[in-house]
Design a protein around this motif. Structure first.
Motif, mmCIF file in Angstrom:
data_model
loop_
_atom_site.group_PDB
_atom_site.id
_atom_site.type_symbol
_atom_site.label_atom_id
_atom_site.label_comp_id
_atom_site.label_asym_id
_atom_site.label_seq_id
_atom_site.Cartn_x
_atom_site.Cartn_y
_atom_site.Cartn_z
ATOM 1 N N LEU A 103 8.625 5.623 8.497
ATOM 2 C CA LEU A 103 7.166 5.567 8.875
ATOM 3 C C LEU A 103 6.912 6.465 10.109
ATOM 4 O O LEU A 103 5.920 7.150 10.287
ATOM 5 N N ARG A 154 -2.089 1.448 1.594
ATOM 6 C CA ARG A 154 -2.345 2.494 2.608
ATOM 7 C C ARG A 154 -1.403 3.523 2.806
ATOM 8 O O ARG A 154 -1.776 4.573 3.246
ATOM 9 N N TYR A 155 -0.144 3.337 2.269
ATOM 10 C CA TYR A 155 0.840 4.468 2.150
ATOM 11 C C TYR A 155 0.389 5.509 1.493
ATOM 12 O O TYR A 155 0.585 6.725 1.993
ATOM 13 N N ARG A 156 -0.037 5.000 0.277
ATOM 14 C CA ARG A 156 -0.328 5.979 -0.669
ATOM 15 C C ARG A 156 -1.697 6.868 -0.084
ATOM 16 O O ARG A 156 -1.995 7.986 -0.547
ATOM 17 N N TRP A 177 1.625 -0.812 0.600
ATOM 18 C CA TRP A 177 1.845 0.247 -0.292
ATOM 19 C C TRP A 177 0.512 1.011 -0.596
ATOM 20 O O TRP A 177 0.648 2.503 -0.667
ATOM 21 N N ARG A 214 -0.306 9.269 2.433
ATOM 22 C CA ARG A 214 0.261 10.427 1.737
ATOM 23 C C ARG A 214 -0.799 11.419 1.316
ATOM 24 O O ARG A 214 -0.498 12.609 1.322
ATOM 25 N N LEU A 237 -0.563 5.938 9.492
ATOM 26 C CA LEU A 237 0.981 5.889 9.463
ATOM 27 C C LEU A 237 1.507 5.188 10.757
ATOM 28 O O LEU A 237 2.581 4.330 10.601
ATOM 29 N N LEU A 244 1.086 1.278 10.150
ATOM 30 C CA LEU A 244 2.072 1.169 9.087
ATOM 31 C C LEU A 244 3.423 0.881 9.650
ATOM 32 O O LEU A 244 4.423 -0.084 9.472
ATOM 33 N N SER A 245 3.836 1.930 10.398
ATOM 34 C CA SER A 245 5.253 1.832 11.081
ATOM 35 C C SER A 245 5.191 0.608 12.090
ATOM 36 O O SER A 245 6.157 0.121 12.210
#
Length: 294
Positions: A251, A215-217, A213, A220, A235, A238-239
């Motif tokens: 992702l 790393r996703y932020r 979460w 973004r 990304l 993450l995918s």
């Protein structure tokens, strides 16, 4: 204290600010002298309110091109920021935020005089964590928009946040905020000069041990400030680690879109065809071709 609070209301009137402003080389007005003395008080709440009154006066004079001296105010604000970092058994966040707001207002009114100096003062206090560091980062973000160099102060903070990620209870919010400010600063710097991209490696290294979460932020934020290549790298990984099929599709779609944008930025019009193919495949990642990725 009540007297200063009344002054806070009075200086909302431009006429009061004009009369209270003291041209260089003249004796300060009674109102300004009183606030200048109070801004150096050991009572940080009182000092913050006095500094706020002074800031309104000085900023008004700068905006109206009236002669005014702001050096004493700058010294008082610097002292206040430093003093709020000294443990005294009280919650000093409110006076700190007031002081930082005043510094940003002063720097906005006269960026050539104050922005770089303010960034140095704020950056030097970045060692603390928690709400204090968050307030300092917000101020650095505002100063970055004025062209003040924030990078030298952000990289050490990024390293501290990287170490904090080793704590299972760490929620990553500070790390995301540091990365966001850094991304904003680099985006602004790229508008005026060609920048080295080695800083991207530092972000990748800092978030390596963070949860998905966090790393996703960060990814973004990369997309928000136009760092599409860095976003694509984050990304993609993450995918590959997605906990579910739907998350993987989402992702992957974001990765393809970011990679396509990166291709277009790097190669220009010659990369348009390949980028278009990436945008078309964006719809295959779990989002309909006519949908939105917001």
């Amino acid at each position: 204290m009540l007297c200063l609070q009344v002054m806070q209301i009075l200086v909302r009137c431009p006429a009061v600010c004009t009369s209270a402003g003291s041209p260089v080389g003249t004796s300060p007005s009674a109102l300004r002298q009183f606030c200048s003395d109070a801004a150096l008080s050991v009572d940080l709440q009182q000092a913050a309110i006095a500094a706020d009154v002074l800031t309104r006066i000085v900023v008004h004079c700068y905006e109206e091109c009236l002669p005014v001296e702001g050096a004493d105010l700058m010294l008082a604000l610097e002292s206040l920021v430093i003093a709020t970092g000294i443990p005294n058994g009280q919650n000093n966040i409110k006076p700190l935020r007031i002081a930082l707001r005043c510094l940003v207002q002063l720097s906005t009114a006269q960026p050539d005089l104050y922005a770089q100096r303010t960034a140095a003062v704020v950056g030097a206090q970045m060692g603390a964590g928690g709400p204090r560091q968050a307030a300092l980062l917000e101020a650095l973000a505002a100063l970055g928009a004025l062209g003040a160099p924030a990078l030298p102060h952000l990289l050490p903070a990024l390293q501290h946040a990287r170490e904090a990620c080793k704590d299972p209870s760490y929620d990553g919010t500070t790390l995301v905020l540091i990365c966001t400010v850094l991304l904003q600063e680099r985006a602004g710097a790229a508008l005026s000069r060609r920048i080295n991209r080695s800083w991207e490696l530092k972000i990748k290294d800092a978030i390596q041990g963070a949860d998905g979460w966090t790393r996703y932020r960060v990814a973004r934020a990369c997309l928000r400030y136009g760092h599409h290549s860095l976003a694509a790298d984050i990304l993609k990984r993450l995918s590959e680690e997605a906990p579910s099929e739907s998350a993987q599709r989402w992702l992957t779609a974001l990765y393809r879109a970011a990679a396509a944008d990166s291709k277009l930025l790097e190669e220009g019009i010659s990369g348009l065809e390949e980028a278009s193919a990436g945008w078309e495949s964006f719809g295959d990642g779990g989002v309909s071709s006519g949908g939105s990725c917001s």
